[in-house]
Design an enzyme around this catalytic site. Structure first.
Site, PDB file in Angstrom:
ATOM      1  N   ILE A 476      14.019 -23.437 -10.214  1.00  9.22           N
ATOM      2  CA  ILE A 476      14.430 -22.040 -10.000  1.00  9.22           C
ATOM      3  C   ILE A 476      13.549 -21.082 -10.823  1.00  9.22           C
ATOM      4  O   ILE A 476      13.016 -20.101 -10.288  1.00  9.22           O
ATOM      5  CB  ILE A 476      15.929 -21.838 -10.377  1.00  9.22           C
ATOM      6  CG1 ILE A 476      16.814 -22.843  -9.622  1.00  9.22           C
ATOM      7  CG2 ILE A 476      16.361 -20.402 -10.117  1.00  9.22           C
ATOM      8  CD1 ILE A 476      16.749 -22.788  -8.129  1.00  9.22           C
ATOM      9  N   GLU A 607      25.074 -13.544 -10.131  1.00  8.90           N
ATOM     10  CA  GLU A 607      25.408 -13.667  -8.706  1.00  8.90           C
ATOM     11  C   GLU A 607      25.132 -15.070  -8.192  1.00  8.90           C
ATOM     12  O   GLU A 607      25.864 -15.613  -7.360  1.00  8.90           O
ATOM     13  CB  GLU A 607      24.602 -12.625  -7.905  1.00  8.90           C
ATOM     14  CG  GLU A 607      24.755 -12.706  -6.400  1.00  8.90           C
ATOM     15  CD  GLU A 607      26.189 -12.592  -5.937  1.00  8.90           C
ATOM     16  OE1 GLU A 607      26.744 -11.490  -6.023  1.00  8.90           O
ATOM     17  OE2 GLU A 607      26.761 -13.609  -5.484  1.00  8.90           O
ATOM     18  N   GLY A 665      15.756 -29.349  -3.072  1.00 14.03           N
ATOM     19  CA  GLY A 665      16.095 -28.395  -4.148  1.00 14.03           C
ATOM     20  C   GLY A 665      17.509 -27.868  -4.084  1.00 14.03           C
ATOM     21  O   GLY A 665      17.815 -26.832  -4.655  1.00 14.03           O
ATOM     22  N   ASP A 679      30.513 -29.275  -9.617  1.00 11.58           N
ATOM     23  CA  ASP A 679      29.830 -28.021  -9.298  1.00 11.58           C
ATOM     24  C   ASP A 679      30.734 -27.085  -8.497  1.00 11.58           C
ATOM     25  O   ASP A 679      30.827 -25.892  -8.790  1.00 11.58           O
ATOM     26  CB  ASP A 679      28.540 -28.358  -8.519  1.00 11.58           C
ATOM     27  CG  ASP A 679      27.748 -27.117  -8.181  1.00 11.58           C
ATOM     28  OD1 ASP A 679      27.213 -26.494  -9.112  1.00 11.58           O
ATOM     29  OD2 ASP A 679      27.689 -26.744  -6.990  1.00 11.58           O
ATOM     30  N   LYS A 683      32.552 -23.435  -9.483  1.00 13.05           N
ATOM     31  CA  LYS A 683      32.381 -22.217  -8.685  1.00 13.05           C
ATOM     32  C   LYS A 683      33.719 -21.586  -8.316  1.00 13.05           C
ATOM     33  O   LYS A 683      33.867 -20.361  -8.399  1.00 13.05           O
ATOM     34  CB  LYS A 683      31.574 -22.544  -7.420  1.00 13.05           C
ATOM     35  CG  LYS A 683      30.107 -22.836  -7.737  1.00 13.05           C
ATOM     36  CD  LYS A 683      29.394 -23.404  -6.532  1.00 13.05           C
ATOM     37  CE  LYS A 683      27.904 -23.579  -6.800  1.00 13.05           C
ATOM     38  NZ  LYS A 683      27.234 -24.387  -5.790  1.00 13.05           N
ATOM     39  N   GLY A 798      19.062 -23.907  -2.808  1.00 13.69           N
ATOM     40  CA  GLY A 798      17.624 -23.990  -2.531  1.00 13.69           C
ATOM     41  C   GLY A 798      16.854 -23.053  -3.447  1.00 13.69           C
ATOM     42  O   GLY A 798      17.387 -22.036  -3.906  1.00 13.69           O
TER      43      GLY A 798
HETATM   44  N1  LIG Z   1      19.094 -25.387  -6.952  1.00  7.95           N
HETATM   45  C1  LIG Z   1      19.873 -24.466  -6.524  1.00  7.95           C
HETATM   46  O1  LIG Z   1      20.001 -24.242  -5.320  1.00  7.95           O
HETATM   47  C2  LIG Z   1      20.656 -23.651  -7.490  1.00  7.95           C
HETATM   48  C3  LIG Z   1      20.557 -23.849  -8.834  1.00  7.95           C
HETATM   49  N2  LIG Z   1      21.301 -23.084  -9.690  1.00  7.95           N
HETATM   50  C4  LIG Z   1      21.181 -23.306 -11.131  1.00  7.95           C
HETATM   51  O2  LIG Z   1      19.858 -23.060 -11.558  1.00  7.95           O
HETATM   52  C5  LIG Z   1      19.661 -23.698 -12.799  1.00  7.95           C
HETATM   53  C6  LIG Z   1      18.283 -24.308 -12.831  1.00  7.95           C
HETATM   54  O3  LIG Z   1      18.182 -25.316 -11.908  1.00  7.95           O
HETATM   55  P1  LIG Z   1      16.793 -26.035 -11.590  1.00  7.95           P
HETATM   56  O4  LIG Z   1      15.690 -25.042 -11.639  1.00  7.95           O
HETATM   57  O5  LIG Z   1      16.994 -26.796 -10.375  1.00  7.95           O
HETATM   58  O6  LIG Z   1      16.627 -27.011 -12.827  1.00  7.95           O
HETATM   59  P2  LIG Z   1      15.308 -27.801 -13.300  1.00  7.95           P
HETATM   60  O7  LIG Z   1      15.784 -29.070 -13.887  1.00  7.95           O
HETATM   61  O8  LIG Z   1      14.309 -27.858 -12.200  1.00  7.95           O
HETATM   62  O9  LIG Z   1      14.720 -26.859 -14.420  1.00  7.95           O
HETATM   63  C7  LIG Z   1      15.372 -26.634 -15.622  1.00  7.95           C
HETATM   64  C8  LIG Z   1      14.406 -25.979 -16.568  1.00  7.95           C
HETATM   65  O10 LIG Z   1      15.093 -25.677 -17.753  1.00  7.95           O
HETATM   66  C9  LIG Z   1      14.381 -26.198 -18.856  1.00  7.95           C
HETATM   67  N3  LIG Z   1      15.343 -26.522 -19.901  1.00  7.95           N
HETATM   68  C10 LIG Z   1      16.434 -27.285 -19.832  1.00  7.95           C
HETATM   69  N4  LIG Z   1      17.060 -27.336 -21.023  1.00  7.95           N
HETATM   70  C11 LIG Z   1      16.343 -26.558 -21.852  1.00  7.95           C
HETATM   71  C12 LIG Z   1      16.454 -26.203 -23.213  1.00  7.95           C
HETATM   72  N5  LIG Z   1      17.449 -26.643 -23.959  1.00  7.95           N
HETATM   73  N6  LIG Z   1      15.520 -25.403 -23.743  1.00  7.95           N
HETATM   74  C13 LIG Z   1      14.494 -24.925 -22.998  1.00  7.95           C
HETATM   75  N7  LIG Z   1      14.345 -25.227 -21.720  1.00  7.95           N
HETATM   76  C14 LIG Z   1      15.251 -26.025 -21.136  1.00  7.95           C
HETATM   77  C15 LIG Z   1      13.648 -27.398 -18.304  1.00  7.95           C
HETATM   78  O11 LIG Z   1      12.568 -27.721 -19.145  1.00  7.95           O
HETATM   79  P3  LIG Z   1      11.633 -29.024 -18.836  1.00  7.95           P
HETATM   80  O12 LIG Z   1      10.760 -28.628 -17.699  1.00  7.95           O
HETATM   81  O13 LIG Z   1      10.857 -29.173 -20.106  1.00  7.95           O
HETATM   82  O14 LIG Z   1      12.564 -30.130 -18.554  1.00  7.95           O
HETATM   83  C16 LIG Z   1      13.243 -26.853 -16.960  1.00  7.95           C
HETATM   84  O15 LIG Z   1      12.091 -26.053 -17.098  1.00  7.95           O
HETATM   85  C17 LIG Z   1      20.822 -24.644 -12.971  1.00  7.95           C
HETATM   86  O16 LIG Z   1      21.749 -24.102 -13.890  1.00  7.95           O
HETATM   87  C18 LIG Z   1      21.446 -24.693 -11.593  1.00  7.95           C
HETATM   88  O17 LIG Z   1      22.829 -24.927 -11.629  1.00  7.95           O
HETATM   89  C19 LIG Z   1      22.128 -22.118  -9.251  1.00  7.95           C
HETATM   90  C20 LIG Z   1      22.238 -21.856  -7.940  1.00  7.95           C
HETATM   91  C21 LIG Z   1      21.533 -22.606  -6.926  1.00  7.95           C
HETATM   92  N1  LIG Z   2      23.712 -27.620  -6.498  1.00  9.26           N
HETATM   93  C1  LIG Z   2      24.274 -26.424  -6.012  1.00  9.26           C
HETATM   94  C2  LIG Z   2      23.284 -25.343  -6.060  1.00  9.26           C
HETATM   95  C3  LIG Z   2      23.914 -24.022  -6.045  1.00  9.26           C
HETATM   96  O1  LIG Z   2      24.692 -23.640  -6.896  1.00  9.26           O
HETATM   97  C4  LIG Z   2      24.704 -26.610  -4.589  1.00  9.26           C
HETATM   98  O2  LIG Z   2      24.407 -27.646  -4.028  1.00  9.26           O
HETATM   99  O3  LIG Z   2      25.381 -25.743  -4.062  1.00  9.26           O
HETATM  100 NA    NA Z   3      25.782 -15.614  -4.889  1.00 11.78          NA
END
Ligand SMILES: NC(=O)C1=CN([C@@H]2O[C@H](COP(=O)(O)OP(=O)(O)OC[C@H]3O[C@@H](n4cnc5c(N)ncnc54)[C@H](OP(=O)(O)O)[C@@H]3O)[C@@H](O)[C@H]2O)C=CC1
Ligand SMILES: N[C@@H](CC=O)C(=O)O
Ligand code: NA
Length: 818
Positions: A476, A607, A665, A679, A683, A798
């Protein structure tokens, strides 16, 4: 007639004097009659003062220093004048240095340096520079004449800051100019008494000379040539977005100069103002640039204000006590005491309760002010009529100035609002009834942040910046950075907004770069310049940087990072996050964050916690704010599970579909969170809280979807292995649904303050039957949407849709900050 004046930097070197000559030749070639005033070579006056003081102190090293000054002038002659014609100038300049040497010898012998002698010593600066430049002009064939202002500018003997006798001076100037048509090269800053004793004119002295000559000669224009692009909207060293003010009125220039604008010193231009002579502030080193026009009625009407200025080091003195109410004469005594002690007051503010008066003075005078006031009000302090004389140091004053704010509403509101939104406390404020200036006293620590934030809101046609600190640069966060990068041209062109990536972090490295990290190079920059991650240090540094319009973006799913939200919000830094942890923990923590954001006037936006970019939280908040009542929420809130149940079927393995969802994703960083129902439970809990139900996490009833062996898998790999082993279990679920002509849906419900999450088979009559891909659907039944619910539907997971939801939250903060 046109009068030009060149300051110390403009005549400070051979190269710059060549530019000066170029400008003068151009002016003369236009056929306009021209006179020119010169300052001493940059730094020469200070050197002469130093030399004079050394001589008076008996420090013979003054002589070496004098030789350095002499050599600088000789080198200038060598650089400007043909070898063949140098000798006359050398003799002339050497003669001046001999005279100066004699004077200094006298000073050193009698060990006395009067103000009168100091004026004489200082006069050499302008006499030397003007002599040399006159000779250089003659050398290239310009008909130029050295004009010693001491012959024309008649003053009293108030040495150091002499008063001009305008009647005599004007007459002498007119007579002199009637005699000669040559270009008059006039020494700035100096004059003489009727007895011919040399005097100097004080601060802005050469501007003053130009103004005296311009006024006496009824010049069409006076050009003040400096080393900057005219007057700026703010000090460019403090506000990088500051730009040149094209036109400004005399009154505005005065107001800005009172607050330390160093480009010109308008009080010294009073003679020109009094005769309505327009003035141009130009840059010797940027000849073609328009600069600033200072005119009686000019102002740049495009903006509500014309400029912002500040004084960095001030002290605030507060005198208060119940015995001051209704007592006449307290202020008179207060300000008389200050005046008797030569303490100049910059800003005064008294509330109508008369309970206190506060004012600001130079910080170096704070202790003295306290002492003399305590002595003056000793009786009242003893009797308790006055509580105390309190001093607050480390404060600064910011003034916004402009004719445009006169009688127009909303300017003060805008000023206070932008300070408030950036968490900057206003300690005192004052506005004169001329409505040309509103001043605020703030902590010095907030000065840079305040100046930049104020500049951003008032000069809207200039690009404003939002400073983003992004933790989590995975799926993300990385996608968000990509979107920010590809959108930056649109934002700066259409929205006049720059999203400045001021900090980044992942688990390994963090990088803080207030000047900005290029969004298309963030990977390299983080890898090459980042240091080992420490989130507490990252957060502390963000707070310490105190940049305006700061936003912390948490794109992790980490539990520890959310612990810092409170501190960030408290420091007036907005927080945007897709991370659901903070809002799905204990209710009081959720409430505390909401309250802190409200109290601090910043935003806490999330959001994407539910339905990714779909407008679900915003919809609820809108309905709540407008007074609707929620009866029931029924929803599919997992993009992952939606995808799985839309894809899983005969001939497909369940574990493979989960892997696909992860690859697309949709899943959480740990897909067990999706399949365990955690999850979805988070929500619906967040939605419950948004509609006003103070629910705790354990109150959400989750009907487990997974068999125990999958639920207990200790690692993600083990989890996938268990899914492989359980394919028949999932086929069984599917068959069960099919038997009822239905499809599987994992549905969350909130009704009567109770939240449940369960797997259900729904048939085609159910509105949740027709979904595809990672669709989420939320159906709100409320007082106003009772017969037919309000439905939000679309892809709910996603990278692209989530990052763009985070982006939209960031943009809404930018609109809020204005
Ligand atoms: N995928 C989706 O559709 C949705 C996701 N979300 C939320 O988005 C968030 C991110 O998800 P996503 O991008 O898939 O996760 P990723 O695992 O792809 O990325 C997480 C990132 O956070 C970093 N990180 C984790 N812990 C720490 C820490 N303690 N200090 C510094 N950096 C940290 C990781 O570092 P490193 O690269 O070094 O591991 C990585 O860069 C989650 O909370 C998820 O619930 C919300 C809505 C929809
Ligand atoms: N993992 C979650 C991502 C959004 O919050 C989902 O599948 O809905
Ligand atoms: Na939303």
């Amino acid at each position: 007639m046109k009068v030009l004046k060149f300051g110390g930097t403009s005549v400070g070197s051979v190269e710059s004097i060549k530019l000066v000559i170029e400008i003068l030749e151009k002016s003369i070639s236009k056929g306009e009659r021209t006179a020119v005033v010169f300052s001493a070579m940059g730094g020469a006056t200070n050197r002469l003062i130093e030399i004079g003081r050394m001589a008076a102190a008996g420090n013979q090293e003054y002589f070496e220093l004098l030789k350095v000054v002499e050599e600088r002038h000789f080198a200038t002659i060598r650089g400007l004048i043909n070898v063949k014609q140098q000798s006359g100038t050398f003799a002339n300049i050497k003669g001046l240095f001999n005279e100066l040497e004699d004077i200094l010898r006298g000073v050193s012998l009698i060990r006395e340096l009067t103000d009168r002698t100091m004026d004489l010593i200082m006069s050499f600066g302008e006499r030397l520079s003007t002599n040399i430049i006159t000779e250089a002009l003659k050398n290239i064939g310009v008909k130029a004449e050295f004009c010693d202002a001491r012959q024309l500018v008649r003053t009293n003997d108030h040495f150091g800051m002499a008063d001009v006798d305008f009647a005599t001076t004007n007459q002498l100037i007119l007579e002199h100019f009637a005699k000669s048509s040559a270009l008059q090269c006039i020494t700035g800053f100096i004059g003489a008494t009727a007895e011919g004793i040399t005097t100097t004119l004080g601060r802005g002295g050469s501007d003053y000379t130009a103004s005296i000559f311009g006024a006496a000669l009824d010049a069409q224009v006076i050009e003040i040539w400096t080393d900057v692009d005219g007057m700026m909207t703010a000090d460019p060293r403090k506000v990088p977005n500051a730009f040149t003010i094209p036109a400004i009125s005399y009154a505005e220039a005065m107001e800005l100069s009172h607050f330390g604008a160093k480009v010109i010193y308008p009080p010294s231009l009073q003679p020109a103002f009094a005769k309505n002579i327009p003035l141009k502030v130009l840059n010797t080193f940027n000849i073609g640039f328009e600069g600033t026009l200072v005119d009686r009625s000019a102002n740049h009407k495009q903006y509500a204000i014309t400029g912002i200025s500040s004084i960095d080091d001030m002290a605030l003195v507060n005198i208060q006590g119940s015995g001051m109410i209704g007592v006449a004469g307290i202020s008179a005594r207060l300000f008389t005491t200050l005046s008797e002690n030569n303490i100049s007051v910059v800003l005064i503010s008294q509330a109508s309760s008369e309970h206190s008066i506060c004012f600001t003075i130079d910080h170096q005078l704070a202790e003295r002010a306290q002492q003399v006031l305590e002595a003056a009000f000793e009786v009242e302090i003893k009797s308790g009529d006055i509580d105390s004389i309190a001093i607050e140091k480390n404060v600064s004053i910011i003034a916004i100035v402009g004719e445009g704010m006169r009688k127009s509403s909303g300017v003060a509101g805008k000023l206070f609002s932008v300070l408030g939104k950036n968490g900057i406390n206003i300690i005192a404020t004052a506005q004169g009834s001329s409505e040309l200036n509103i001043s605020v006293v703030i902590s010095k620590n907030d000065l840079s942040k305040a100046l930049n934030a104020i500049h951003g809101v008032f000069f809207l046609s200039e690009t404003r910046s939002l400073n983003l600190f992004i933790v989590g640069v995975g799926l993300i966060g990385g996608t968000l950075l990509e979107q920010v990068g590809s959108q930056s041209a649109f934002l700066s062109g259409q929205r006049l907004l720059k999203l400045n990536i001021a900090g980044l972090s992942n688990t390994k490295k963090m990088l803080l770069e207030p000047g900005g990290i290029a969004p298309d190079r963030w990977r390299e920059e983080l890898a090459d310049n980042g240091v080992k991650t420490s989130i507490p240090a990252f957060v502390d540094r963000i707070i310490e940087l105190n940049l305006p319009n700061s936003v912390f973006v948490d794109c992790t799913s980490d539990k520890d990072i959310v612990r810092h939200y409170g501190k960030l919000l408290d420091a007036s830094i907005s927080v945007v996050t897709p991370n659901k942890v903070a809002n799905s923990g204990r209710y009081d923590e959720y409430q505390r964050l909401q309250r802190t954001a409200l109290q601090r006037g910043v935003k806490f936006l999330y959001e994407t916690n539910v339905g990714a970019g779909l407008p679900i939280i915003n919809t609820i908040q809108g309905l709540m704010d407008s007074g609707d009542k929620f009866i029931r929420i029924e929803a599919i809130l997992s993009g992952t599970l939606s995808y799985i149940f839309n894809t899983f079927g005969p001939g497909v393995r369940f574990a493979d579909v989960v892997r696909e969802a992860k690859a697309k994703g949709y899943t959480e960083p740990d897909p067990r969170d999706d399949l365990s129902g955690t999850d979805v439970a988070r929500k619906i809990l967040i939605l419950a809280r948004e509609v006003g139900v103070p629910m705790e996490p354990e109150e959400v009833k989750i009907a487990q979807l997974l068999p125990d062996n999958c639920l207990q898998a200790p690692t993600v790999e083990a989890f996938f292995a268990e899914l492989e082993n359980s394919n028949s279990f999932f086929e069984g679920l599917l068959d069960g649904a099919k038997a009822k002509d239905g499809v599987l849906r994992y549905i969350a419900t909130l009704e009567n303050n109770k939240a449940t999450v369960e797997l259900r088979a729904v048939d085609e009559k159910h509105p949740f039957y027709n979904l595809s891909g990672s669709d989420n659907i939320v159906s709100f039944t409320t007082d106003r949407y009772k017969d037919r619910p309000l439905v939000v539907k679309g892809p709910g997971a996603g990278a692209e849709v989530t990052a763009s939801g985070v982006f939209a939250d960031i943009m809404s903060i930018s609109s809020y900050l204005g």
